[in-house]
Motif scaffolding. Structure first.
Motif, PDB file in Angstrom:
ATOM      1  N   ASN A 110      41.449 -21.291  19.434  1.00 14.21           N
ATOM      2  CA  ASN A 110      41.065 -19.894  19.644  1.00 14.21           C
ATOM      3  C   ASN A 110      41.970 -18.993  18.812  1.00 14.21           C
ATOM      4  O   ASN A 110      42.910 -19.444  18.177  1.00 14.21           O
ATOM      5  N   SER A 111      41.672 -17.696  18.819  1.00 10.43           N
ATOM      6  CA  SER A 111      42.386 -16.756  17.957  1.00 10.43           C
ATOM      7  C   SER A 111      43.566 -16.087  18.634  1.00 10.43           C
ATOM      8  O   SER A 111      44.311 -15.367  17.990  1.00 10.43           O
ATOM      9  N   CYS A 112      43.741 -16.273  19.914  1.00  6.52           N
ATOM     10  CA  CYS A 112      44.763 -15.509  20.632  1.00  6.52           C
ATOM     11  C   CYS A 112      45.988 -16.371  20.898  1.00  6.52           C
ATOM     12  O   CYS A 112      45.993 -17.208  21.791  1.00  6.52           O
ATOM     13  N   CYS A 113      47.013 -16.152  20.094  1.00  8.16           N
ATOM     14  CA  CYS A 113      48.222 -16.960  20.229  1.00  8.16           C
ATOM     15  C   CYS A 113      49.289 -16.254  21.043  1.00  8.16           C
ATOM     16  O   CYS A 113      50.331 -16.816  21.328  1.00  8.16           O
ATOM     17  N   GLY A 114      49.051 -15.028  21.379  1.00 13.58           N
ATOM     18  CA  GLY A 114      50.060 -14.270  22.112  1.00 13.58           C
ATOM     19  C   GLY A 114      49.508 -12.908  22.423  1.00 13.58           C
ATOM     20  O   GLY A 114      48.315 -12.693  22.432  1.00 13.58           O
ATOM     21  N   PRO A 115      50.372 -11.942  22.681  1.00 10.69           N
ATOM     22  CA  PRO A 115      49.913 -10.598  23.007  1.00 10.69           C
ATOM     23  C   PRO A 115      49.118  -9.940  21.887  1.00 10.69           C
ATOM     24  O   PRO A 115      48.358  -9.027  22.121  1.00 10.69           O
ATOM     25  N   GLN A 146      32.057 -25.968  13.124  1.00  9.84           N
ATOM     26  CA  GLN A 146      32.236 -25.064  14.264  1.00  9.84           C
ATOM     27  C   GLN A 146      33.695 -24.798  14.579  1.00  9.84           C
ATOM     28  O   GLN A 146      34.073 -23.674  14.916  1.00  9.84           O
ATOM     29  N   ASP A 147      34.542 -25.800  14.465  1.00  9.51           N
ATOM     30  CA  ASP A 147      35.952 -25.650  14.826  1.00  9.51           C
ATOM     31  C   ASP A 147      36.796 -25.028  13.715  1.00  9.51           C
ATOM     32  O   ASP A 147      38.012 -24.891  13.871  1.00  9.51           O
ATOM     33  N   SER A 148      36.174 -24.650  12.601  1.00  7.49           N
ATOM     34  CA  SER A 148      36.966 -24.104  11.493  1.00  7.49           C
ATOM     35  C   SER A 148      37.211 -22.610  11.628  1.00  7.49           C
ATOM     36  O   SER A 148      38.155 -22.075  11.043  1.00  7.49           O
ATOM     37  N   GLY A 188      47.166 -20.070   3.103  1.00  6.98           N
ATOM     38  CA  GLY A 188      47.147 -20.010   4.561  1.00  6.98           C
ATOM     39  C   GLY A 188      45.769 -20.330   5.081  1.00  6.98           C
ATOM     40  O   GLY A 188      45.144 -19.528   5.780  1.00  6.98           O
ATOM     41  N   SER A 189      45.293 -21.514   4.761  1.00  5.13           N
ATOM     42  CA  SER A 189      43.886 -21.885   4.970  1.00  5.13           C
ATOM     43  C   SER A 189      43.506 -22.182   6.405  1.00  5.13           C
ATOM     44  O   SER A 189      42.319 -22.313   6.715  1.00  5.13           O
ATOM     45  N   GLY A 190      44.494 -22.305   7.293  1.00  7.86           N
ATOM     46  CA  GLY A 190      44.178 -22.517   8.700  1.00  7.86           C
ATOM     47  C   GLY A 190      43.305 -23.743   8.928  1.00  7.86           C
ATOM     48  O   GLY A 190      43.548 -24.819   8.369  1.00  7.86           O
ATOM     49  N   ALA A 191      42.258 -23.583   9.725  1.00  6.64           N
ATOM     50  CA  ALA A 191      41.360 -24.696  10.035  1.00  6.64           C
ATOM     51  C   ALA A 191      40.279 -24.880   8.982  1.00  6.64           C
ATOM     52  O   ALA A 191      39.383 -25.711   9.147  1.00  6.64           O
ATOM     53  N   GLY A 192      40.333 -24.090   7.900  1.00  2.00           N
ATOM     54  CA  GLY A 192      39.461 -24.332   6.753  1.00  2.00           C
ATOM     55  C   GLY A 192      38.253 -23.437   6.608  1.00  2.00           C
ATOM     56  O   GLY A 192      37.424 -23.654   5.722  1.00  2.00           O
ATOM     57  N   PHE A 193      38.136 -22.400   7.432  1.00  4.89           N
ATOM     58  CA  PHE A 193      36.938 -21.563   7.462  1.00  4.89           C
ATOM     59  C   PHE A 193      36.542 -21.052   6.073  1.00  4.89           C
ATOM     60  O   PHE A 193      35.441 -21.321   5.577  1.00  4.89           O
ATOM     61  N   ASP A 194      37.442 -20.319   5.408  1.00  3.86           N
ATOM     62  CA  ASP A 194      37.126 -19.771   4.091  1.00  3.86           C
ATOM     63  C   ASP A 194      36.971 -20.862   3.044  1.00  3.86           C
ATOM     64  O   ASP A 194      36.194 -20.720   2.091  1.00  3.86           O
ATOM     65  N   CYS A 195      37.704 -21.955   3.195  1.00  7.28           N
ATOM     66  CA  CYS A 195      37.576 -23.070   2.253  1.00  7.28           C
ATOM     67  C   CYS A 195      36.169 -23.660   2.280  1.00  7.28           C
ATOM     68  O   CYS A 195      35.585 -23.956   1.224  1.00  7.28           O
ATOM     69  N   PHE A 196      35.613 -23.816   3.461  1.00  8.72           N
ATOM     70  CA  PHE A 196      34.282 -24.401   3.570  1.00  8.72           C
ATOM     71  C   PHE A 196      33.210 -23.455   3.034  1.00  8.72           C
ATOM     72  O   PHE A 196      32.239 -23.896   2.410  1.00  8.72           O
ATOM     73  N   LEU A 197      33.394 -22.168   3.233  1.00 11.03           N
ATOM     74  CA  LEU A 197      32.469 -21.198   2.646  1.00 11.03           C
ATOM     75  C   LEU A 197      32.561 -21.244   1.119  1.00 11.03           C
ATOM     76  O   LEU A 197      31.541 -21.204   0.416  1.00 11.03           O
ATOM     77  N   ASP A 230      49.606 -28.790  12.274  1.00  9.34           N
ATOM     78  CA  ASP A 230      48.443 -28.887  13.145  1.00  9.34           C
ATOM     79  C   ASP A 230      47.211 -28.232  12.538  1.00  9.34           C
ATOM     80  O   ASP A 230      46.080 -28.693  12.736  1.00  9.34           O
ATOM     81  N   MET A 231      47.413 -27.147  11.785  1.00 14.74           N
ATOM     82  CA  MET A 231      46.291 -26.510  11.105  1.00 14.74           C
ATOM     83  C   MET A 231      45.749 -27.407   9.994  1.00 14.74           C
ATOM     84  O   MET A 231      44.528 -27.555   9.834  1.00 14.74           O
ATOM     85  N   VAL A 232      46.640 -27.992   9.217  1.00 13.64           N
ATOM     86  CA  VAL A 232      46.216 -28.872   8.128  1.00 13.64           C
ATOM     87  C   VAL A 232      45.453 -30.074   8.687  1.00 13.64           C
ATOM     88  O   VAL A 232      44.401 -30.461   8.152  1.00 13.64           O
ATOM     89  N   GLU A 233      45.965 -30.651   9.764  1.00  9.44           N
ATOM     90  CA  GLU A 233      45.279 -31.790  10.384  1.00  9.44           C
ATOM     91  C   GLU A 233      43.897 -31.391  10.888  1.00  9.44           C
ATOM     92  O   GLU A 233      42.912 -32.128  10.712  1.00  9.44           O
ATOM     93  N   LYS A 234      43.808 -30.218  11.500  1.00 17.51           N
ATOM     94  CA  LYS A 234      42.533 -29.742  12.025  1.00 17.51           C
ATOM     95  C   LYS A 234      41.529 -29.528  10.892  1.00 17.51           C
ATOM     96  O   LYS A 234      40.354 -29.890  10.993  1.00 17.51           O
ATOM     97  N   ALA A 235      42.008 -28.926   9.809  1.00 14.54           N
ATOM     98  CA  ALA A 235      41.138 -28.670   8.657  1.00 14.54           C
ATOM     99  C   ALA A 235      40.647 -29.981   8.044  1.00 14.54           C
ATOM    100  O   ALA A 235      39.462 -30.110   7.687  1.00 14.54           O
ATOM    101  N   LYS A 236      41.540 -30.937   7.902  1.00  8.86           N
ATOM    102  CA  LYS A 236      41.142 -32.238   7.349  1.00  8.86           C
ATOM    103  C   LYS A 236      40.102 -32.914   8.232  1.00  8.86           C
ATOM    104  O   LYS A 236      39.127 -33.497   7.723  1.00  8.86           O
ATOM    105  N   ASN A 237      40.283 -32.827   9.527  1.00  9.14           N
ATOM    106  CA  ASN A 237      39.307 -33.418  10.452  1.00  9.14           C
ATOM    107  C   ASN A 237      37.953 -32.733  10.338  1.00  9.14           C
ATOM    108  O   ASN A 237      36.894 -33.392  10.392  1.00  9.14           O
ATOM    109  N   ASN A 238      37.969 -31.425  10.176  1.00  8.08           N
ATOM    110  CA  ASN A 238      36.720 -30.688  10.001  1.00  8.08           C
ATOM    111  C   ASN A 238      36.008 -31.119   8.723  1.00  8.08           C
ATOM    112  O   ASN A 238      34.769 -31.248   8.698  1.00  8.08           O
ATOM    113  N   ALA A 239      36.780 -31.326   7.655  1.00  9.19           N
ATOM    114  CA  ALA A 239      36.186 -31.735   6.377  1.00  9.19           C
ATOM    115  C   ALA A 239      35.546 -33.109   6.481  1.00  9.19           C
ATOM    116  O   ALA A 239      34.444 -33.345   5.962  1.00  9.19           O
ATOM    117  N   VAL A 240      36.235 -34.025   7.161  1.00  8.79           N
ATOM    118  CA  VAL A 240      35.693 -35.380   7.334  1.00  8.79           C
ATOM    119  C   VAL A 240      34.460 -35.359   8.217  1.00  8.79           C
ATOM    120  O   VAL A 240      33.433 -35.989   7.908  1.00  8.79           O
TER     121      VAL A 240
END
Length: 269
Positions: free
Chosen positions: A22-27, A56-58, A83-92, A111-121
């Protein structure tokens, strides 16, 4: 708080985002909202078609614009996302450059890099790769990239000058920089500037607009254009400085979209 401590906090908070999806990491979050990632992304400039065409998870709702829509990407180009995060802009971007192109995402959070790689696979993206690294010291060769994009990330860097210098290094001659980011129109009060929550939320680490543009120019970029500028949502500050009149400061925090070109001495001949 020391720079090293700030970087560790930022990394920890964005790791939490990756794990919680999700997008909310704090206040505070870059979106300045508790809305869903999809709603936040639409406000930032993404379309329903954009959201439908990526894993969906990107999309974690962390952006402040849509740099891909401004980059005029072409088939076969090499694109770098800072700062590619979970890969959203990369996939677009991957859809734009096609099978002959390549999109490289760099992020400092494992953790972001791992998430992005999983999304790509998971969605069988073969023209996208993700690398662990810092945007101040990019893990890429000189003159190797056609386009660099970034979405609400450079404001988090503790050495923005080094970021733009390294972006200039990796771009090819006539390469393009397209950035969506948060900048300031005037200095913020000390409680915000000293708030780590505001830093993680892309606010207290932001530069004044003119200083930000100066760094881009000093790195060597030409044809620097402000494509769009919009006010940062007032509620983004409410949990950081409840005792202040939020509207007095929110009007000084803007989302800006910038394009620039690397025109070096070789390209001028």
């Amino acid at each position: 708080m020391k720079n090293k401590d700030i970087k560790n906090v930022v990394k920890k908070e964005y790791s939490t985002i990756a794990k919680n999806n999700n997008s909310c990491c704090g206040p505070v979050s870059c979106c300045g909202s508790s809305e869903s990632p999809e709603e936040i992304s639409k406000l930032a400039g993404y379309t329903d078609e954009d959201l439908k065409n990526v894993p969906q998870d990107s999309n974690l709702g962390l952006g402040c614009g849509n740099p891909v829509s401004l980059a005029s990407l072409k088939k076969g180009e090499v694109v770098l996302d800072l700062g590619s995060g979970a890969g959203f802009d990369c996939f677009l971007a991957a859809e734009k450059v096609g099978d002959d192109g390549l999109v490289i995402g760099v992020d400092m959070t494992p953790d972001m890099v791992e998430k992005a790689k999983n999304n790509a696979v998971k969605d069988n993206y073969t023209n996208v790769e993700f690398r662990l690294g810092e945007i101040e010291n990019l893990p890429l060769d000189d003159n190797s990239v056609d386009v660099v994009i970034s979405n609400c990330v450079i404001n988090l860097s503790l050495d923005k000058e080094k970021v733009f210098n390294d972006v200039y290094r990796v771009l090819k001659s006539n390469g393009r920089l397209v950035v969506s980011d948060i900048v300031l129109l005037q200095n913020l009060p000390e409680p915000i500037r000293n708030s780590i929550d505001a830093y993680v939320g892309c606010i207290s680490g932001a530069l004044k607009k003119d200083d930000y543009l100066d760094l881009i120019e000093n790195a060597g970029f030409k044809n620097i254009q402000i494509i769009d500028e919009s006010e940062f949502p007032h509620n983004a500050l409410s949990s950081v400085i409840d005792e202040y009149d939020i509207s007095r400061y929110a009007e000084s925090i803007v989302s800006i979209k910038i394009k620039a070109i690397k025109i070096d001495s070789i390209s001028k001949l």
